[in-house]
Design a protein around this motif. Structure first.
Motif, PDB file in Angstrom:
ATOM      1  N   LEU A  21       0.774  -1.071   0.047  1.00  0.00           N
ATOM      2  CA  LEU A  21       0.099  -0.059   0.141  1.00  0.00           C
ATOM      3  C   LEU A  21       0.934   1.022   0.145  1.00  0.00           C
ATOM      4  N   GLU A  22       2.019   1.429   0.719  1.00  0.00           N
ATOM      5  CA  GLU A  22       2.649   2.445   0.980  1.00  0.00           C
ATOM      6  C   GLU A  22       3.388   2.724  -0.104  1.00  0.00           C
ATOM      7  N   ASP A  27       3.567   7.026  -3.730  1.00  0.00           N
ATOM      8  CA  ASP A  27       3.930   7.525  -5.183  1.00  0.00           C
ATOM      9  C   ASP A  27       2.985   8.053  -6.152  1.00  0.00           C
ATOM     10  N   GLU A  28       1.836   7.772  -5.804  1.00  0.00           N
ATOM     11  CA  GLU A  28       0.582   8.528  -6.517  1.00  0.00           C
ATOM     12  C   GLU A  28       0.579   9.916  -5.782  1.00  0.00           C
ATOM     13  N   ILE A  29       0.680  10.326  -4.563  1.00  0.00           N
ATOM     14  CA  ILE A  29       0.732  11.505  -3.827  1.00  0.00           C
ATOM     15  C   ILE A  29       1.914  12.269  -4.400  1.00  0.00           C
ATOM     16  N   GLU A  30       3.093  11.805  -4.523  1.00  0.00           N
ATOM     17  CA  GLU A  30       4.272  12.491  -5.016  1.00  0.00           C
ATOM     18  C   GLU A  30       3.874  13.147  -6.584  1.00  0.00           C
ATOM     19  N   LYS A  31       3.419  12.128  -7.528  1.00  0.00           N
ATOM     20  CA  LYS A  31       2.912  12.438  -8.506  1.00  0.00           C
ATOM     21  C   LYS A  31       2.161  13.596  -8.808  1.00  0.00           C
ATOM     22  N   ARG A  32       1.027  13.578  -7.998  1.00  0.00           N
ATOM     23  CA  ARG A  32       0.158  14.649  -7.732  1.00  0.00           C
ATOM     24  C   ARG A  32       0.548  15.962  -7.386  1.00  0.00           C
ATOM     25  N   VAL A  52      -1.821  -5.263   0.716  1.00  0.00           N
ATOM     26  CA  VAL A  52      -3.276  -5.477   0.680  1.00  0.00           C
ATOM     27  C   VAL A  52      -3.575  -6.369  -0.778  1.00  0.00           C
ATOM     28  N   GLN A  53      -4.677  -7.012  -0.866  1.00  0.00           N
ATOM     29  CA  GLN A  53      -4.874  -7.758  -1.629  1.00  0.00           C
ATOM     30  C   GLN A  53      -5.318  -6.887  -2.982  1.00  0.00           C
ATOM     31  N   ALA A  54      -4.672  -6.909  -4.009  1.00  0.00           N
ATOM     32  CA  ALA A  54      -4.907  -6.010  -5.168  1.00  0.00           C
ATOM     33  C   ALA A  54      -4.321  -6.810  -6.458  1.00  0.00           C
ATOM     34  N   ASN A  55      -4.261  -5.618  -7.291  1.00  0.00           N
ATOM     35  CA  ASN A  55      -3.378  -5.873  -8.546  1.00  0.00           C
ATOM     36  C   ASN A  55      -2.577  -4.948  -9.045  1.00  0.00           C
ATOM     37  N   GLU A  56      -2.028  -4.718 -10.317  1.00  0.00           N
ATOM     38  CA  GLU A  56      -1.115  -3.842 -10.618  1.00  0.00           C
ATOM     39  C   GLU A  56      -1.794  -2.423 -10.951  1.00  0.00           C
ATOM     40  N   LEU A  57      -3.314  -2.332 -11.023  1.00  0.00           N
ATOM     41  CA  LEU A  57      -4.009  -1.406 -11.042  1.00  0.00           C
ATOM     42  C   LEU A  57      -4.673  -0.489  -9.963  1.00  0.00           C
ATOM     43  N   LEU A  58      -3.866  -0.976  -8.644  1.00  0.00           N
ATOM     44  CA  LEU A  58      -4.255  -0.327  -7.348  1.00  0.00           C
ATOM     45  C   LEU A  58      -3.751   1.339  -7.299  1.00  0.00           C
ATOM     46  N   PRO A  59      -2.581   1.491  -8.155  1.00  0.00           N
ATOM     47  CA  PRO A  59      -2.441   2.845  -8.082  1.00  0.00           C
ATOM     48  C   PRO A  59      -3.351   3.956  -8.750  1.00  0.00           C
ATOM     49  N   SER A  60      -3.886   2.989  -9.780  1.00  0.00           N
ATOM     50  CA  SER A  60      -4.886   3.971 -10.416  1.00  0.00           C
ATOM     51  C   SER A  60      -6.090   4.431  -9.775  1.00  0.00           C
ATOM     52  N   VAL A  61      -6.404   3.678  -8.654  1.00  0.00           N
ATOM     53  CA  VAL A  61      -7.784   3.897  -7.591  1.00  0.00           C
ATOM     54  C   VAL A  61      -7.155   5.250  -6.895  1.00  0.00           C
ATOM     55  N   PHE A  62      -5.967   5.234  -6.470  1.00  0.00           N
ATOM     56  CA  PHE A  62      -5.682   6.419  -5.565  1.00  0.00           C
ATOM     57  C   PHE A  62      -5.405   7.640  -6.687  1.00  0.00           C
ATOM     58  N   ARG A  63      -4.530   7.544  -7.869  1.00  0.00           N
ATOM     59  CA  ARG A  63      -4.772   8.594  -9.020  1.00  0.00           C
ATOM     60  C   ARG A  63      -6.040   9.062  -9.140  1.00  0.00           C
ATOM     61  N   ASN A  64      -6.969   8.333  -9.610  1.00  0.00           N
ATOM     62  CA  ASN A  64      -8.202   8.940  -9.847  1.00  0.00           C
ATOM     63  C   ASN A  64      -8.872   9.595  -8.579  1.00  0.00           C
ATOM     64  N   LEU A  65      -9.100   9.390  -7.311  1.00  0.00           N
ATOM     65  CA  LEU A  65      -9.246   9.831  -6.150  1.00  0.00           C
ATOM     66  C   LEU A  65      -8.698  11.089  -5.970  1.00  0.00           C
TER      67      LEU A  65
END
Length: 166
Positions: A21-22, A27-32, A52-65
């Motif tokens: 998760l970290e 990474d997404e916070i820094e990019k934003r 967490v249980q996820a896949n390689e698209l997890l960063p896109s969840v945070f990017r969109n939010l």
């Protein structure tokens, strides 16, 4: 849009694996921060190095939010606060902003959770993607009001125990 197509092409049993998760969130916070120089991004506390249980698209969840918290914010200085709270078998990530908020009667619609899905005028492809991914991860997402006057989006994801993998 590429991520949206990938989600649509996934079968009903996405291959989940432990994702840190970290890394995904920080990474997404820094990019934003680089993309939205006039906005403030604050991490309240720390982001634990849990999986967490996820896949390689997890960063896109945070990017969109994170993007939505700034792009739909009418404040002079958009402020986005990220808080992460560990539970027994899950983790809550709250992304809150100081924007106009989302009226309670439109919260399901913006996630594409109405009968009309994406045909609803309030629906957004990004939030529909977020809701779909979080659901595939076995998690939940809910929208409430923020203490800062805007919206607060809470994403709850299952954490991975030692040796636990789907």
């Amino acid at each position: 849009m590429r991520e949206f197509v990938e989600v649509l092409e996934m079968d009903n049993d996405p291959k989940l694996k432990p994702i840190t998760l970290e890394t995904a969130l920080a990474d997404e916070i820094e990019k934003r921060r680089s993309l939205f120089e006039d906005a403030e991004f604050v991490v309240d506390g720390e982001i634990p190095p849990i999986e967490v249980q996820a896949n390689e698209l997890l960063p896109s969840v945070f990017r969109n939010l994170l993007n939505n918290a700034v792009q739909h914010n009418d404040s002079k200085t958009p402020r986005v606060t990220v808080t992460v709270t560990e539970q027994d078998t899950s983790v809550e990530v709250v992304i809150a902003d100081n924007g106009p908020g989302i009226p309670a009667d439109r919260r399901d619609a913006v996630l594409g959770r109405t009968e009309e899905k994406l045909d609803n005028p309030s629906a957004g492809v990004g939030l529909y993607l977020v809701d779909t991914l979080v659901d595939q991860y076995g998690g939940t997402i809910r929208i409430t009001g923020s203490d800062n006057g805007g919206a607060a989006v809470t994403v709850t994801l299952e954490t991975v125990s030692q040796g636990d993998e789907r």
